[in-house]
Design a protein around this motif. Structure first.
Motif, PDB file in Angstrom:
ATOM      1  N   PHE A 199     -59.010  10.281  72.065  1.00 40.09           N
ATOM      2  CA  PHE A 199     -58.356   8.972  71.997  1.00 40.09           C
ATOM      3  C   PHE A 199     -57.566   8.746  70.702  1.00 40.09           C
ATOM      4  O   PHE A 199     -57.204   7.617  70.387  1.00 40.09           O
ATOM      5  CB  PHE A 199     -59.345   7.817  72.219  1.00 40.09           C
ATOM      6  CG  PHE A 199     -60.087   7.919  73.521  1.00 40.09           C
ATOM      7  CD1 PHE A 199     -59.412   7.894  74.728  1.00 40.09           C
ATOM      8  CD2 PHE A 199     -61.458   8.059  73.535  1.00 40.09           C
ATOM      9  CE1 PHE A 199     -60.088   7.992  75.932  1.00 40.09           C
ATOM     10  CE2 PHE A 199     -62.157   8.155  74.722  1.00 40.09           C
ATOM     11  CZ  PHE A 199     -61.460   8.122  75.928  1.00 40.09           C
ATOM     12  N   ALA A 200     -57.302   9.807  69.950  1.00 41.53           N
ATOM     13  CA  ALA A 200     -56.499   9.664  68.730  1.00 41.53           C
ATOM     14  C   ALA A 200     -55.059   9.314  69.104  1.00 41.53           C
ATOM     15  O   ALA A 200     -54.531   9.769  70.115  1.00 41.53           O
ATOM     16  CB  ALA A 200     -56.525  10.957  67.924  1.00 41.53           C
ATOM     17  N   HIS A 201     -54.427   8.501  68.282  1.00 43.04           N
ATOM     18  CA  HIS A 201     -53.020   8.139  68.468  1.00 43.04           C
ATOM     19  C   HIS A 201     -52.182   9.325  68.003  1.00 43.04           C
ATOM     20  O   HIS A 201     -52.386   9.842  66.909  1.00 43.04           O
ATOM     21  CB  HIS A 201     -52.694   6.886  67.657  1.00 43.04           C
ATOM     22  CG  HIS A 201     -51.267   6.488  67.741  1.00 43.04           C
ATOM     23  ND1 HIS A 201     -50.389   6.655  66.707  1.00 43.04           N
ATOM     24  CD2 HIS A 201     -50.558   5.945  68.749  1.00 43.04           C
ATOM     25  CE1 HIS A 201     -49.193   6.220  67.072  1.00 43.04           C
ATOM     26  NE2 HIS A 201     -49.279   5.788  68.309  1.00 43.04           N
ATOM     27  N   VAL A 202     -51.260   9.769  68.840  1.00 43.04           N
ATOM     28  CA  VAL A 202     -50.428  10.930  68.528  1.00 43.04           C
ATOM     29  C   VAL A 202     -48.967  10.495  68.490  1.00 43.04           C
ATOM     30  O   VAL A 202     -48.475   9.868  69.422  1.00 43.04           O
ATOM     31  CB  VAL A 202     -50.608  12.053  69.587  1.00 43.04           C
ATOM     32  CG1 VAL A 202     -49.747  13.253  69.259  1.00 43.04           C
ATOM     33  CG2 VAL A 202     -52.073  12.451  69.689  1.00 43.04           C
ATOM     34  N   GLU A 203     -48.298  10.813  67.410  1.00 48.78           N
ATOM     35  CA  GLU A 203     -46.869  10.529  67.274  1.00 48.78           C
ATOM     36  C   GLU A 203     -46.060  11.683  67.851  1.00 48.78           C
ATOM     37  O   GLU A 203     -46.522  12.828  67.861  1.00 48.78           O
ATOM     38  CB  GLU A 203     -46.502  10.346  65.795  1.00 48.78           C
ATOM     39  CG  GLU A 203     -47.168   9.168  65.120  1.00 48.78           C
ATOM     40  CD  GLU A 203     -46.589   7.832  65.543  1.00 48.78           C
ATOM     41  OE1 GLU A 203     -45.451   7.795  66.057  1.00 48.78           O
ATOM     42  OE2 GLU A 203     -47.291   6.826  65.375  1.00 48.78           O
ATOM     43  N   ASN A 204     -44.841  11.404  68.279  1.00 48.97           N
ATOM     44  CA  ASN A 204     -43.950  12.433  68.777  1.00 48.97           C
ATOM     45  C   ASN A 204     -43.751  13.502  67.697  1.00 48.97           C
ATOM     46  O   ASN A 204     -43.465  13.191  66.551  1.00 48.97           O
ATOM     47  CB  ASN A 204     -42.604  11.807  69.160  1.00 48.97           C
ATOM     48  CG  ASN A 204     -41.715  12.778  69.885  1.00 48.97           C
ATOM     49  OD1 ASN A 204     -42.175  13.764  70.440  1.00 48.97           O
ATOM     50  ND2 ASN A 204     -40.422  12.495  69.879  1.00 48.97           N
ATOM     51  N   GLY A 205     -43.942  14.760  68.052  1.00 43.25           N
ATOM     52  CA  GLY A 205     -43.764  15.862  67.117  1.00 43.25           C
ATOM     53  C   GLY A 205     -44.998  16.204  66.298  1.00 43.25           C
ATOM     54  O   GLY A 205     -45.003  17.196  65.579  1.00 43.25           O
ATOM     55  N   GLN A 206     -46.042  15.408  66.397  1.00 43.95           N
ATOM     56  CA  GLN A 206     -47.270  15.655  65.646  1.00 43.95           C
ATOM     57  C   GLN A 206     -48.085  16.759  66.309  1.00 43.95           C
ATOM     58  O   GLN A 206     -48.162  16.841  67.532  1.00 43.95           O
ATOM     59  CB  GLN A 206     -48.101  14.373  65.592  1.00 43.95           C
ATOM     60  CG  GLN A 206     -49.429  14.515  64.882  1.00 43.95           C
ATOM     61  CD  GLN A 206     -50.241  13.224  64.924  1.00 43.95           C
ATOM     62  OE1 GLN A 206     -49.764  12.181  65.377  1.00 43.95           O
ATOM     63  NE2 GLN A 206     -51.472  13.285  64.479  1.00 43.95           N
TER      64      GLN A 206
ATOM     65  N   ARG B 127     -45.514  -0.949  69.846  1.00 43.66           N
ATOM     66  CA  ARG B 127     -45.728   0.500  69.685  1.00 43.66           C
ATOM     67  C   ARG B 127     -46.218   1.151  70.970  1.00 43.66           C
ATOM     68  O   ARG B 127     -46.023   2.340  71.178  1.00 43.66           O
ATOM     69  CB  ARG B 127     -46.730   0.762  68.562  1.00 43.66           C
ATOM     70  CG  ARG B 127     -46.233   0.351  67.208  1.00 43.66           C
ATOM     71  CD  ARG B 127     -47.266   0.680  66.151  1.00 43.66           C
ATOM     72  NE  ARG B 127     -47.244  -0.346  65.131  1.00 43.66           N
ATOM     73  CZ  ARG B 127     -48.227  -0.617  64.307  1.00 43.66           C
ATOM     74  NH1 ARG B 127     -49.346   0.066  64.372  1.00 43.66           N
ATOM     75  NH2 ARG B 127     -48.120  -1.565  63.421  1.00 43.66           N
ATOM     76  N   SER B 128     -46.878   0.373  71.823  1.00 39.09           N
ATOM     77  CA  SER B 128     -47.364   0.907  73.097  1.00 39.09           C
ATOM     78  C   SER B 128     -46.549   0.348  74.261  1.00 39.09           C
ATOM     79  O   SER B 128     -46.991   0.400  75.407  1.00 39.09           O
ATOM     80  CB  SER B 128     -48.839   0.554  73.285  1.00 39.09           C
ATOM     81  OG  SER B 128     -49.016  -0.845  73.391  1.00 39.09           O
ATOM     82  N   SER B 129     -45.381  -0.180  73.966  1.00 40.03           N
ATOM     83  CA  SER B 129     -44.498  -0.802  74.964  1.00 40.03           C
ATOM     84  C   SER B 129     -45.155  -2.001  75.640  1.00 40.03           C
ATOM     85  O   SER B 129     -44.806  -2.360  76.755  1.00 40.03           O
ATOM     86  CB  SER B 129     -44.030   0.222  76.005  1.00 40.03           C
ATOM     87  OG  SER B 129     -43.298   1.245  75.385  1.00 40.03           O
ATOM     88  N   SER B 130     -46.123  -2.599  74.968  1.00 39.88           N
ATOM     89  CA  SER B 130     -46.771  -3.807  75.484  1.00 39.88           C
ATOM     90  C   SER B 130     -46.062  -5.027  74.922  1.00 39.88           C
ATOM     91  O   SER B 130     -45.313  -4.925  73.949  1.00 39.88           O
ATOM     92  CB  SER B 130     -48.252  -3.819  75.081  1.00 39.88           C
ATOM     93  OG  SER B 130     -48.936  -2.731  75.680  1.00 39.88           O
ATOM     94  N   GLN B 131     -46.311  -6.179  75.559  1.00 36.21           N
ATOM     95  CA  GLN B 131     -45.647  -7.384  75.089  1.00 36.21           C
ATOM     96  C   GLN B 131     -46.504  -8.619  75.336  1.00 36.21           C
ATOM     97  O   GLN B 131     -47.316  -8.656  76.245  1.00 36.21           O
ATOM     98  CB  GLN B 131     -44.300  -7.565  75.777  1.00 36.21           C
ATOM     99  CG  GLN B 131     -44.394  -7.750  77.279  1.00 36.21           C
ATOM    100  CD  GLN B 131     -43.028  -7.899  77.914  1.00 36.21           C
ATOM    101  OE1 GLN B 131     -42.054  -8.175  77.247  1.00 36.21           O
ATOM    102  NE2 GLN B 131     -42.965  -7.725  79.213  1.00 36.21           N
ATOM    103  N   ILE B 132     -46.301  -9.611  74.475  1.00 33.00           N
ATOM    104  CA  ILE B 132     -46.949 -10.898  74.676  1.00 33.00           C
ATOM    105  C   ILE B 132     -46.184 -11.608  75.786  1.00 33.00           C
ATOM    106  O   ILE B 132     -44.985 -11.821  75.685  1.00 33.00           O
ATOM    107  CB  ILE B 132     -46.920 -11.738  73.380  1.00 33.00           C
ATOM    108  CG1 ILE B 132     -47.749 -11.065  72.285  1.00 33.00           C
ATOM    109  CG2 ILE B 132     -47.434 -13.155  73.654  1.00 33.00           C
ATOM    110  CD1 ILE B 132     -47.620 -11.706  70.919  1.00 33.00           C
ATOM    111  N   SER B 133     -46.895 -11.942  76.853  1.00 34.38           N
ATOM    112  CA  SER B 133     -46.228 -12.598  77.976  1.00 34.38           C
ATOM    113  C   SER B 133     -46.564 -14.089  78.044  1.00 34.38           C
ATOM    114  O   SER B 133     -45.906 -14.835  78.765  1.00 34.38           O
ATOM    115  CB  SER B 133     -46.594 -11.914  79.289  1.00 34.38           C
ATOM    116  OG  SER B 133     -47.979 -12.019  79.519  1.00 34.38           O
TER     117      SER B 133
END
Length: 150
Positions: A15-22, A90-96
């Motif tokens: 469940f670690a957060h992974v950045e593009n290219g990491q 960052r996770s493409s989530s939004q306050i609705s």
């Protein structure tokens, strides 16, 4: 690692957060060489199986609730909304949806019920620090049918 300590597979924690290219995983031959039979055993163990995977974050609709007390500044609540939206992006989530009920368990419970209906997740910020598990926000969560875990 179980076939021969010279062969090491290391990955980021689950469940670690992974950045593009990491780098997410690495395979190392510690002494720089290993018997070919050991490599064949590892290859056979891994053949046809998913060894590890990286999954994208699931975008979520989030209901935001910020409780208020007399004297709570709108500018503080607005800043919390902006910072929370930035983190969620960052996770493409939004306050609705956003609600700002008084810091009372009944009002907060109603806000949680309303926000739960149209969102994947509800975030509650209390105007006052929680002092115990029966404080306003945990009590409101239970009143709304939720469970408080700690």
């Amino acid at each position: 690692n179980g076939i021969d300590p010279a062969i090491t597979l290391a990955t980021l924690p689950q469940f670690a957060h992974v950045e593009n290219g990491q780098m997410a995983a690495t395979v190392k031959i510690i002494p720089f060489a290993v018997a070919s039979e050991k490599l064949r055993q590892v290859a056979a163990l891994c053949a046809g199986k998913q060894i590890f995977s990286v999954h994208p974050f699931k975008p979520m609709k989030v209901g935001l609730i910020q409780t208020t007390l007399p004297g709570t500044k709108a500018s503080v609540l607005d800043k919390t909304t902006r910072i929370t939206q930035s983190r969620l992006a960052r996770s493409s989530s939004q306050i609705s949806s956003e609600q700002r009920p008084p810091h009372e368990s009944g009002a907060v419970s109603q806000a949680i019920g309303k926000a739960s209906a149209g969102n994947d997740m509800v975030i509650v910020f209390g105007a006052s620090a929680m002092s115990d598990c029966d404080d306003v926000v945990p009590a409101a969560i239970r009143q709304a049918g939720g469970t408080v875990m700690r």
